[in-house]
Scaffold this motif. Structure first.
Motif, short mmCIF file in Angstrom:
data_model
loop_
_atom_site.label_atom_id
_atom_site.label_comp_id
_atom_site.label_asym_id
_atom_site.label_seq_id
_atom_site.Cartn_x
_atom_site.Cartn_y
_atom_site.Cartn_z
N LEU A 44 0.85 -1.09 0.03
CA LEU A 44 -0.01 0.01 -0.04
C LEU A 44 0.95 1.30 -0.06
N VAL A 45 0.72 2.18 -1.12
CA VAL A 45 1.79 3.12 -1.28
C VAL A 45 0.97 4.68 -1.41
N ALA A 46 1.29 5.28 -0.33
CA ALA A 46 0.73 6.89 -0.41
C ALA A 46 1.58 7.67 0.29
N ARG A 47 1.19 8.87 0.63
CA ARG A 47 1.93 9.87 1.17
C ARG A 47 1.79 9.83 2.93
N ARG A 48 0.59 9.44 3.02
CA ARG A 48 -0.19 9.56 4.36
C ARG A 48 -0.04 8.29 5.14
N MET A 49 1.09 8.35 5.85
CA MET A 49 1.42 6.83 6.71
C MET A 49 0.37 6.48 7.72
N GLU A 50 -0.01 7.61 8.39
CA GLU A 50 -1.26 7.13 9.31
C GLU A 50 -2.37 6.58 8.76
N ARG A 51 -2.69 7.04 7.54
CA ARG A 51 -3.84 6.49 6.96
C ARG A 51 -3.60 5.11 6.34
N LEU A 52 -2.57 5.12 5.81
CA LEU A 52 -2.11 3.65 5.14
C LEU A 52 -1.84 2.66 6.47
N GLN A 53 -1.45 3.07 7.72
CA GLN A 53 -1.42 2.27 8.73
C GLN A 53 -2.60 1.88 9.28
N ALA A 54 -3.68 2.91 9.20
CA ALA A 54 -4.93 2.49 9.61
C ALA A 54 -5.72 1.48 8.81
N LEU A 55 -5.54 1.73 7.36
CA LEU A 55 -5.96 0.72 6.25
C LEU A 55 -5.59 -0.40 6.53
N ALA A 56 -4.08 -0.90 6.57
CA ALA A 56 -3.55 -2.05 6.92
C ALA A 56 -3.92 -2.99 8.03
N ASP A 57 -4.30 -2.26 9.10
CA ASP A 57 -4.77 -2.83 10.44
C ASP A 57 -6.14 -3.23 10.06
N SER A 58 -6.90 -2.40 9.48
CA SER A 58 -8.40 -2.83 9.03
C SER A 58 -8.34 -4.10 8.19
N LEU A 59 -7.65 -3.87 7.26
CA LEU A 59 -7.57 -5.26 6.33
C LEU A 59 -7.14 -6.47 7.04
N HIS A 60 -6.04 -6.21 7.83
CA HIS A 60 -5.49 -7.63 8.57
C HIS A 60 -6.54 -8.12 9.44
N ALA A 61 -7.24 -7.31 9.99
CA ALA A 61 -8.41 -7.51 10.86
C ALA A 61 -9.20 -8.32 10.17
N LYS A 62 -10.02 -7.80 9.00
CA LYS A 62 -11.22 -8.20 8.27
C LYS A 62 -10.67 -9.36 7.51
N PHE A 63 -9.52 -9.48 6.93
CA PHE A 63 -9.20 -10.56 5.97
C PHE A 63 -8.04 -11.43 6.11
N GLY A 64 -7.30 -11.16 7.40
CA GLY A 64 -6.31 -12.05 7.69
C GLY A 64 -6.44 -13.31 7.58
N ALA A 65 -7.78 -13.87 7.99
CA ALA A 65 -8.02 -15.23 8.00
C ALA A 65 -7.98 -15.82 6.47
#
Length: 276
Positions: A44-65
């Motif tokens: 996931l590439v973008a300038r806003r690291m906070e938003r990227l990390q929040a997105l990554a956390d959400s995706l891991h929680a929802k689709f990690g399985a």
């Protein structure tokens, strides 16, 4: 999930590495959710690291399985040397990029050619064209050509098919992207590497807010009065192109609202019905 059929089987892309630029919002965020749902590993590439990390956390929680893993990268695609160096910065698990989605892009202003800001022109060309060229070259060289496998998906616009008043800089960048993508398809025709262009019409995202320099009221007026596209609609087209069997190359998809017939031709049936 894509619908399944006993008559035609889409490609299973679970475990594939998908790199998405402009991933922190809008199209990029919608793409990330769809590919995460399919069990892909995401850069996931973008300038806003906070938003990227929040997105990554959400995706891991929802689709990690289902196997989704994410690697956020803080990068401004206008930094061409950084784009060129990106393959070497990725962890081994994410280094072999299978699907490159060049999504980062923007429009700035609606000035006529006589009033164009050269700074705005430079920003649009660097973001919408040069970054795509740099990232495509980098990942073709590092992972796609050596394996003779890969897919490049460039997010363009109906503005790359039809010019309009006040759009000279943005039109020029998207027409350039279309020409570049066609040439790339010719250059790679002997390889198992696909090149797809997705050209949406008006979609309700942060795009107009950026174009109008944060003027929320003016940005909202672009989408008022009709059933406009959403980022999820564009994501569905991207996933469709990415999940066709390897023999199939979707060269281009143009997608608009049912109430839009061209880059600047939009009906406003909801507003019209209120006025009657």
């Amino acid at each position: 999930m894509m619908p399944t059929s006993s008559l035609y089987q889409p490609a299973d892309i679970k475990g594939k590495v998908v790199l998405i630029t402009g991933a922190s919002a809008g199209f990029g965020e919608a793409f990330a959710y769809r590919f995460a749902e399919l069990g892909c590993r995401l850069v996931l590439v973008a300038r806003r690291m906070e938003r990227l990390q929040a997105l990554a956390d959400s995706l891991h929680a929802k689709f990690g399985a289902v196997g989704c893993k994410c690697h956020p990268v803080c990068l401004d695609v206008r930094d061409i040397p950084a784009c060129e160096a990106l393959p070497s910065r990725l962890p081994a698990e994410f280094a072999q990029v299978d699907i490159l989605i060049n999504n980062a892009g923007l429009a700035l202003g609606l000035a006529g050619v006589q009033d164009n800001s050269m700074q705005n022109m430079q920003i649009m060309l660097e973001t919408n064209v040069l970054a795509v060229m740099a990232l495509t070259k980098a990942f073709l060289s590092s992972s796609m050509l050596p394996r003779n496998e890969g897919h490049i998906i460039n997010i363009s616009s109906t503005a790359g098919q039809e010019a309009y008043p006040g759009g000279s800089g943005y039109n020029a960048s998207k027409f350039a992207l279309s020409g570049y993508s066609t040439a790339a398809r010719h250059d790679l025709v002997g390889k198992n590497i696909r090149v797809t262009v997705i050209s949406p019409g008006a979609v309700q995202t942060e795009f107009s807010l950026v174009r109008f320099n944060g003027d929320a009221e003016r940005a909202a007026s672009v989408y008022k009065g009709y059933d406009n596209l959403l980022a999820q609609d564009v994501a569905d087209n991207v996933v469709y192109a990415a999940t066709r069997p390897s023999r199939v190359q979707i060269a281009e998809i143009t997608v608009t609202s049912v109430h839009q017939s061209g880059a600047k031709y939009t009906a406003r049936p909801y507003l019209e019905s209120q006025q009657q």
